[in-house]
Design an enzyme around this catalytic site. Sequence first.
Site, PDB file in Angstrom:
ATOM      1  N   ARG A 195     -12.778  83.335  63.681  1.00 57.75           N
ATOM      2  CA  ARG A 195     -13.873  83.537  62.728  1.00 57.75           C
ATOM      3  C   ARG A 195     -13.705  82.681  61.472  1.00 57.75           C
ATOM      4  O   ARG A 195     -14.683  82.192  60.914  1.00 57.75           O
ATOM      5  CB  ARG A 195     -13.967  85.018  62.364  1.00 57.75           C
ATOM      6  CG  ARG A 195     -14.593  85.820  63.484  1.00 57.75           C
ATOM      7  CD  ARG A 195     -14.605  87.287  63.199  1.00 57.75           C
ATOM      8  NE  ARG A 195     -15.542  87.956  64.099  1.00 57.75           N
ATOM      9  CZ  ARG A 195     -15.700  89.256  64.150  1.00 57.75           C
ATOM     10  NH1 ARG A 195     -14.992  90.043  63.370  1.00 57.75           N
ATOM     11  NH2 ARG A 195     -16.581  89.791  64.977  1.00 57.75           N
ATOM     12  N   GLY A 225     -17.437  91.644  70.961  1.00 54.23           N
ATOM     13  CA  GLY A 225     -15.989  91.416  70.944  1.00 54.23           C
ATOM     14  C   GLY A 225     -15.378  91.296  72.328  1.00 54.23           C
ATOM     15  O   GLY A 225     -14.671  90.324  72.633  1.00 54.23           O
TER      16      GLY A 225
END
Length: 419
Positions: free
Chosen positions: A59, A377
């Site tokens: 990220r 996820g």
Amino acid sequence: MEAGLVELYRVTGERRYLDQAAKFVARRGQRTLPEHEFGWQYFQDAVPVRNGEVSDATRLERLLPGLKDLANRGAKVIVISHFGRPKGGPDPQFSLRPVADKLSKLIGRPVTFAPDCIGEVAEKVVGSLTPGDIAVLENLRFHKGEEKNDPGFAQALAKLGDIFIGDAFSTAHRAHASTDAITRLLPSFAGPLLMEEVAALRSVLDNPQRPVAAVIGGAKVSTKIPVLTNLIAKVDKLIIGGGMANTFLLAQGVNVGKSLAEPDFAETARRIMHDAKARSCEVVLPADAVVAAKFEAGAPSRTCPVLEVPADQMILDVGPKAVAHYTDVLSRCRTLLWNGPLGAFEIAPFGEGTFALARTAAAATEAGRLTSVAGGGDTVAALNAAGVTDKFSYVSTAGGAFLEWLEGRELPGVAALAV
Ligand code: AMP
């Protein structure tokens, strides 16, 4: 119009952003200050930290182009973010200091860390920045005002900067001070990453090339009812796998043995299938499965038709016939949206179904036959394990926000930026 600011939003391709940016620059008039006295970026949430170190920097890496762009334009970049669920007060295990350290390594320049995100401490750190510098402020959730969307807290944040750039799609489903209230206090713009994410999701749901397939897997029907309800109105094929397929099979009177299933939601599954039919959306269920007696790595397993699951066994993956059927359906589609694994992919050998379909989708995408967007996820972890993440058209790292978008809901953090 000052080129730099406009260029930052060029990725959006949307006039509205250019107009907003132009108006903002015009209001400023002839300025002697650097183009952005302060820029704001916002980490995507939940950059995982273990033992005081960032354990997966995906990220953060995605934010680098936007951060570098701002810094290279002479902005003083103040990064605000949250991590974990501290209880509204400081808690060292949720400190963003390791994130600042990691960011510094990744970006190859010093990153200052401020041990508070508002007040004197933050103001002092921000006051010491020179153009091109980057600072990371401590976890926003160390203040209760963040999650309460408190205007006073937002005001204290807004005091530190001149422009707000919201670049965290993954937190956009929450109306918090740093995603919502602050946008009413500073000229606010969507960052490149958030725009990319929104554009990718719109490309599969708003005006996609048809036919469109959605692959929805994962553990339970109960967590994805609004997603399924919304998707049957939008897609042409709904391919269902994972534990949730068991509840659909149960709804059709199939005996699924010891499999994970939710009998209380069999009626919901029946309704979804009924409504899908009425909307000409084909629901595709697995014809065979990989079954085992235990949910365990290496548990002895075998393939059988779903109509023949032994009473003492559980379905842990879709079987080869199911994969062949899904592949055939997919080969006739132009667009794919994927959320949720088709089996318990974390434990071998129950990831094979997911990996095989992921490879098929990746190859079709590479060949230019398919636009493929995946998110969530577990899905990202499964695509990583299959080694195909970078072959999909777009893979979203957002979890809750991605699902809420699939539910057809307006996300406050996106609405606030008028994206
Ligand atoms: P979700 O968060 O709902 O997308 O669910 C992801 C989880 O579902 C993963 O941890 C998988 O191991 C699990 N899962 C997928 N298929 C099965 C299955 N047939 N039985 C049990 N768990 C499953």
